[in-house]
Write an enzyme that holds these catalytic residues in place. Sequence first.
Site, PDB file in Angstrom:
ATOM      1  N   GLU A 136       0.812  -1.220   0.000  1.00 11.91           N
ATOM      2  CA  GLU A 136       0.000   0.000   0.000  1.00 11.91           C
ATOM      3  C   GLU A 136       0.848   1.274   0.000  1.00 11.91           C
ATOM      4  OE1 GLU A 136      -4.119  -1.549   2.107  1.00 11.91           O
ATOM      5  OE2 GLU A 136      -2.667  -0.450   3.326  1.00 11.91           O
ATOM      6  N   CYS A 184       6.848  13.519   1.628  1.00 10.96           N
ATOM      7  CA  CYS A 184       7.855  13.754   2.661  1.00 10.96           C
ATOM      8  C   CYS A 184       8.523  15.093   2.387  1.00 10.96           C
ATOM      9  CB  CYS A 184       8.884  12.624   2.685  1.00 10.96           C
ATOM     10  SG  CYS A 184      10.208  12.890   3.892  1.00 10.96           S
ATOM     11  N   CYS A 188      11.376  16.173   4.148  1.00 13.63           N
ATOM     12  CA  CYS A 188      12.663  16.175   4.846  1.00 13.63           C
ATOM     13  C   CYS A 188      13.771  16.716   3.951  1.00 13.63           C
ATOM     14  CB  CYS A 188      13.002  14.758   5.311  1.00 13.63           C
ATOM     15  SG  CYS A 188      13.626  13.666   3.996  1.00 13.63           S
ATOM     16  N   GLU A 222      -7.033  -7.487  -1.075  1.00 13.38           N
ATOM     17  CA  GLU A 222      -7.486  -7.300   0.302  1.00 13.38           C
ATOM     18  C   GLU A 222      -8.920  -6.793   0.313  1.00 13.38           C
ATOM     19  OE1 GLU A 222      -5.350  -4.916   3.064  1.00 13.38           O
ATOM     20  OE2 GLU A 222      -3.382  -5.691   2.494  1.00 13.38           O
TER      21      GLU A 222
END
Length: 683
Positions: free
Chosen positions: A151, A159, A161, A307
């Site tokens: 997933e 992100c 960073c 799933e």
Amino acid sequence: MTRPLRLDALAYGGDYNPDQWPEEVWHEDVRLMREAGVNLVSLPVFSWPQLEVAPGVYDWAWLDRVIEVLWAGGIRIDLATATATPPAWLVRSHPEMLPCDSDGRRLEFGSRQAYCPSSPVWRANVARMARAMAERYGEHPAVVLWHVSNEYGDHVARCWCPESAAHFRRWLEERYRDLDGLNEAWGVNVWGQRYTAWEQIEPPRRATGPVNPTQLLDFERFSSDALLELFRVEVDVLREVTPDLPVTTNFMSLLRDLDYWRFAEIEDLVTDDAYPDPADPRAHVPAALNYGLMRSLKGGQPWLLLEQAASAVSWRDVNVPKAPGRMRIDSLQAVAHGSDGAMFFQWRQARYGQEKFHSAMLGHRGEQSRTFRETAAFGRELRRLAPVKGTRVRSRVALVVDWDSWWGSSATESLPSQRLGWLAQARAWHAALHALGHAVDTVRATGPFDGYDLVVVPNLYLADAAQAAALEAFAASGGTVVVGPFSGVVDATEKVHPGGAPGPLRVLLGIEVDEPWPVPDGAAEQVELDGDRFDAPVWSEWIEASDEASVIARFATGVLAGRPAVTRRVHGAGAAWYVGAALADEGLVAVMRRALADAGLPARTRIDRDVEAVTRADDETDYTFVLNHGTREVAVDVPEGAEDLLGGDRTTGRLVLAPLEVAVLATPRAAEPPFVTLSETTD
């Protein structure tokens, strides 16, 4: 080359986490799996710390034994590379690989996906782990599919960073070549944002006010690409070591953060995790759109529901269980829409951890649990549908899904309205077509459109010449195109097209949008079509129609009263429609009914949004799934003499379905897919 999944039946099973259980349970699991008809399990998705207990120190013995137990039981394996989350020792050795949020704060270890997608340390380690898994297990006969990570984008899709910032700058330099190109693309003369060195550029963290929209759009593109690069790292290793094994990563239906068109180009098999809410009586409708995307990502190739929940999930505010029969119809809906199986998260319900209240095939009560009784019964029933394996869904209607338009129309505060959401528009347009009896594929805005009579474009905020040319060619060859509001507004750099909307779609549509006219909260304008009035509660536009465009509907209220709301222009052998209002459900049904007729396609006269019909076919046979998602009995007209693969009966031309009931009707393949209409409702 697409590598096939070597499984001789529809897939049935789920995620298996044997490292959460003592070894004596494993043999009992396999006995119960066989009883339930399980033939495929996914493992060991989150087991990196148990496999590599310290840097370079591996403990393969337990997984070796699990694989042999499953193989002896005749169960195949979707083998995960175990790279869904890093082990604690790796995070503590390299804390710089933890992701940052938009405020620059490091996110701590303690959940999952605790990594920055751009981190070179993380990429090197996932490549190393994927190679170790492939070299040890890639030739085992039980392994039929590689499951990369898990997933992507679920917890960390973006992100901010320092490593991501450096990667973002490299991505921008490759895209624009030099700072002059970037400054021109970003329109930096607005609000004094010119850059004179690459090092001055940062990801769009929280700022003093609205951030440059092109910077925001590029960060969305970059972030999707960063995860795509990470995916490629593992795929390249797996293809090198095990070139014949298919590769997948599990998608999350219509996910805003990742451009799944590009991800699907790399993998062999599209897989999806789908969790429609049992508390929502209409959850099956957006689920059908999600599945339309999944089967379309690789040109109609069958996909796999990897799933779903056997009953309740554990992550909503209120986690409602699935009523008896709901799991069965949810599973069959996915199969109807092209899935070659039905898998679950997970096999055995956990006793501890974050997902201990997430249902499983084998519930906390073991064999006595309702979920086991239902999933075991369904596993036996699923075998009757073996003939549909490998068949493809037949659809004459497609809906354009474009991630650039989704991102561009939602990433910035600087829009005429925040109420016109791309996903809401796509779902609403799909829901109207679904109500009228059509299974809908998805396509890129550039096509291909072969085999379709109607292509709908709920929103194409960001449009270019190639997309316009593809849509024009489709209409010119006899197709019908329907384009929604706020389309053709900007180019790839978020610059408004010369002359405004609809930009490059102007020739196709034959209209001009003088000004968007969003509707204030709490108000609703109305559109008049064929003597009926329909609400437009969110959006309207001041439209100027050319002499070549016919006005189909007009605004009936407000400042725009009497002005065009829906137009149609003949284009070659086909036609192009423009809908300049965000219509509520019934208005969209009315417009789509007219558009279907224009395309020469049937539409249901009577509407029941709980009744769904989808046809899969091979060269000889149509398999038409008729599903009653509702709580009352319904009757439908179907081909006479069709064999019901689930019931074993032959139809008499009228089929009565109880609540949550499904029929799968086999008939000789027809020139056009069977079209199921509703009879009078029975008591």
